[in-house]
Scaffold this active site. Structure first.
Site, short mmCIF file in Angstrom:
data_model
loop_
_atom_site.label_atom_id
_atom_site.label_comp_id
_atom_site.label_asym_id
_atom_site.label_seq_id
_atom_site.Cartn_x
_atom_site.Cartn_y
_atom_site.Cartn_z
N ASP A 1 -1.57 -8.05 -7.34
CA ASP A 1 -0.64 -7.47 -6.39
C ASP A 1 -1.36 -7.25 -5.07
OD1 ASP A 1 2.22 -6.22 -6.37
OD2 ASP A 1 0.97 -4.93 -5.13
N ARG B 1 9.35 -10.11 -13.93
CA ARG B 1 10.28 -9.49 -14.89
C ARG B 1 11.47 -10.35 -15.28
NH1 ARG B 1 10.59 -4.18 -11.45
NH2 ARG B 1 10.29 -5.86 -9.98
N ARG C 1 4.09 -6.90 -20.35
CA ARG C 1 4.12 -5.70 -19.50
C ARG C 1 4.28 -4.44 -20.35
NH1 ARG C 1 3.82 -1.85 -17.12
NH2 ARG C 1 4.64 -1.17 -15.13
N TYR D 1 1.94 0.22 3.82
CA TYR D 1 1.96 0.97 2.56
C TYR D 1 0.95 2.12 2.57
CZ TYR D 1 5.02 -2.52 0.44
OH TYR D 1 6.09 -3.32 0.17
N ARG E 1 6.52 -14.94 -6.68
CA ARG E 1 6.75 -14.05 -7.83
C ARG E 1 7.23 -14.82 -9.06
NH1 ARG E 1 7.76 -8.31 -7.02
NH2 ARG E 1 6.53 -7.72 -5.24
O1 CP3 Z 1 3.92 -14.41 -9.41
C1 CP3 Z 1 3.44 -14.03 -8.33
O2 CP3 Z 1 3.98 -14.28 -7.23
C2 CP3 Z 1 2.10 -13.31 -8.33
C3 CP3 Z 1 2.16 -11.91 -8.41
C4 CP3 Z 1 2.59 -11.01 -7.26
C5 CP3 Z 1 3.10 -9.72 -7.51
N1 CP3 Z 1 3.25 -9.08 -6.31
C6 CP3 Z 1 3.37 -9.17 -8.84
C7 CP3 Z 1 4.19 -7.94 -8.97
C8 CP3 Z 1 2.51 -11.17 -5.87
C9 CP3 Z 1 2.11 -12.40 -5.04
C10 CP3 Z 1 2.92 -9.93 -5.28
C11 CP3 Z 1 2.94 -9.69 -3.82
C12 CP3 Z 1 3.46 -8.42 -3.30
N2 CP3 Z 1 3.40 -7.18 -3.86
C13 CP3 Z 1 4.05 -8.29 -2.02
C14 CP3 Z 1 4.23 -9.39 -1.00
C15 CP3 Z 1 5.40 -10.25 -1.28
C16 CP3 Z 1 6.72 -9.55 -1.08
O3 CP3 Z 1 7.42 -9.41 -2.11
O4 CP3 Z 1 7.05 -9.19 0.05
C17 CP3 Z 1 4.41 -6.93 -1.86
C18 CP3 Z 1 5.08 -6.32 -0.65
C19 CP3 Z 1 3.97 -6.24 -3.03
C20 CP3 Z 1 4.05 -4.78 -3.30
C21 CP3 Z 1 4.80 -4.46 -4.52
N3 CP3 Z 1 4.38 -4.74 -5.80
C22 CP3 Z 1 6.04 -3.81 -4.61
C23 CP3 Z 1 6.86 -3.33 -3.43
C24 CP3 Z 1 6.35 -3.71 -5.96
C25 CP3 Z 1 7.52 -2.98 -6.55
C26 CP3 Z 1 8.78 -3.77 -6.45
C27 CP3 Z 1 8.97 -4.55 -7.69
O5 CP3 Z 1 9.29 -5.74 -7.60
O6 CP3 Z 1 8.84 -3.94 -8.77
C28 CP3 Z 1 5.31 -4.35 -6.70
C29 CP3 Z 1 5.21 -4.49 -8.16
C30 CP3 Z 1 5.01 -5.88 -8.70
N4 CP3 Z 1 4.15 -6.80 -8.20
C31 CP3 Z 1 5.64 -6.41 -9.87
C32 CP3 Z 1 5.13 -7.71 -10.04
C33 CP3 Z 1 5.44 -8.68 -11.15
C34 CP3 Z 1 6.62 -5.68 -10.77
C35 CP3 Z 1 5.92 -4.54 -11.46
C36 CP3 Z 1 6.16 -4.47 -12.96
O7 CP3 Z 1 6.16 -5.50 -13.65
O8 CP3 Z 1 6.29 -3.34 -13.44
#
Ligand code: CP3
Length: 356
Positions: free
Chosen positions: A86, A40, A49, A162, A36
């Site tokens: 994602d 943010r 964003r 999910y 990640r």
């Molecule tokens: O920089 C990176 O690593 C690449 C981008 C990336 C994102 N999500 C961006 C993201 C990657 C590799 C993921 C993987 C992901 N997404 C996983 C596996 C890794 C882990 O954390 O266990 C999972 C379970 C998800 C599902 C997911 N996406 C959730 C549960 C959420 C909400 C929680 C949160 O952090 O907000 C997301 C949203 C998400 N994915 C964001 C980002 C940058 C935040 C959303 C936003 O900017 O509004």
């Protein structure tokens, strides 16, 4: 940036540090990227964003996805870029409604049983994911030569979690119940997801991803026999299919929370690298996992958030533990949004301060 070296020497020694380590070489200091790393905690990410109405729009707009992928690389001397997307784009591309609500995480219209499998349409997968492939192709052209481009997918079990739950969960009861109570339905769902993940990762590789990472974030919630069936076996099939189609392209598997089953996972899946979550003792992993498997991890994101002495001590401890192993320094889970940018800079200076 790494200190200047003679061009020739550099080309031989650190051409692509992440790829070298995944090929079994030991580098000191180890290469670094952060799960990640685009997100943010970066003000420039929050700015981009804010320009889009929904998070998925960011994932499906290649110019913006390329921009946010590159943001952390402009600030820090990271050795890899991970495609900005994602894991939930796969259920979305299969036809499920997926929304990201501010502060609430993802929301899906959950699958209730076998009849709902008719809602999933694998035929349109590539068509819907085409913008993601566009992002990969642009990144493959634009990244500096030293930086490795990592593609990724969620693993079938975590995607099923999910899809059955309809969002995040504390206990993943709907998925665990379905796996036990409706094994024929669950087997079909996992089979469909396994094929979709192979197709998705294969297309990312065809468009220029040099490594692919498989995120099984919820691998750690199942008992042993079900872990073998729904986590290890699908990962084995994915690794086998990708190796057949793209020989030599390394896979990093991240079966988060799998604990004492890490050795069984690595033995069955044989990934080039394995992501260690925060709870894994480094000394145990070093001794229990095969010496040619690159180990990735496993700084606690909370340690990075806190910074100071705990951060300095943990970086030194992890680095020492894996000194004689192919090791990619990373977190043990995604970076937290509250993390100060200065702590990422401190992590890098600790990592690069010794043994140089
Ligand atoms: O920089 C990176 O690593 C690449 C981008 C990336 C994102 N999500 C961006 C993201 C990657 C590799 C993921 C993987 C992901 N997404 C996983 C596996 C890794 C882990 O954390 O266990 C999972 C379970 C998800 C599902 C997911 N996406 C959730 C549960 C959420 C909400 C929680 C949160 O952090 O907000 C997301 C949203 C998400 N994915 C964001 C980002 C940058 C935040 C959303 C936003 O900017 O509004």
């Amino acid at each position: 940036m790494r200190k200047e070296e003679g061009l020739e020497k550099r080309a031989q020694r650190v051409a692509k540090p992440v790829l070298e380590v995944l090929a079994g070489r030991v580098l000191d200091p180890p290469p670094l990227w952060l799960m990640r790393q685009a997100g943010r905690y970066l003000p420039e990410y929050r700015e981009v964003r804010a320009r889009v109405s929904g998070f998925l729009e960011l994932c499906y707009t290649p110019e913006l996805a390329v921009e946010v992928t590159l943001q952390p690389l402009r600030r820090f001397p990271l050795d890899a870029a991970i495609l900005f997307s994602d894991i939930l784009v796969v259920p979305h591309a299969l036809g499920m409604e997926v929304r990201f609500l501010e502060g609430e995480g993802p929301k899906l219209e959950p699958l209730r049983g076998p009849a709902d499998l008719a809602r999933l349409d694998a035929d349109r997968l590539h068509e819907r994911l085409r913008p993601v492939y566009g992002t990969v192709a642009t990144l493959a052209r634009e990244l500096p030569p030293r930086v490795t481009l990592i593609g990724f997918s969620g693993a079938p079990w975590t995607l099923a979690c999910y899809m059955l739950e309809g969002g995040g969960s504390k206990d993943w009861l709907a998925a665990r119940r379905a796996a036990l109570a409706e094994p024929a339905f669950f087997e079909r769902l996992i089979g469909l997801l396994t094929d979709s993940v192979v197709a998705y990762l294969s297309a990312q590789i065809a468009h220029g991803a040099e490594v692919v990472q498989l995120f099984d974030s919820w691998a750690g919630v199942l008992p042993e026999s079900e872990t073998r069936r729904w986590v290890i076996e699908p990962a084995r099939r994915i690794a086998e299919a990708l190796a057949a189609r793209h020989p030599g392209v390394p896979l990093i598997a991240f079966p988060r929370g799998i604990g004492p089953l890490y050795p069984a996972f690595v033995e069955a899946v044989r990934p080039a690298g394995v992501g260690l979550d925060t709870t894994v003792p480094c000394g145990w992993a070093r001794d229990a996992l095969p010496g040619d498997t690159a180990l990735q991890g496993n700084l606690d994101p909370v340690t990075l958030l806190v910074g100071g002495d705990p951060l300095a001590e943990e970086v030194a401890r992890i680095r020492d533990a894996f000194r004689a192993r192919p090791h990619i320094f990373n977190l043990g889970h995604g970076i937290l949004p509250q993390t100060p940018v200065a702590h990422v800079e401190a992590l890098i200076s600790h990592l690069h301060s010794r043994g140089r």
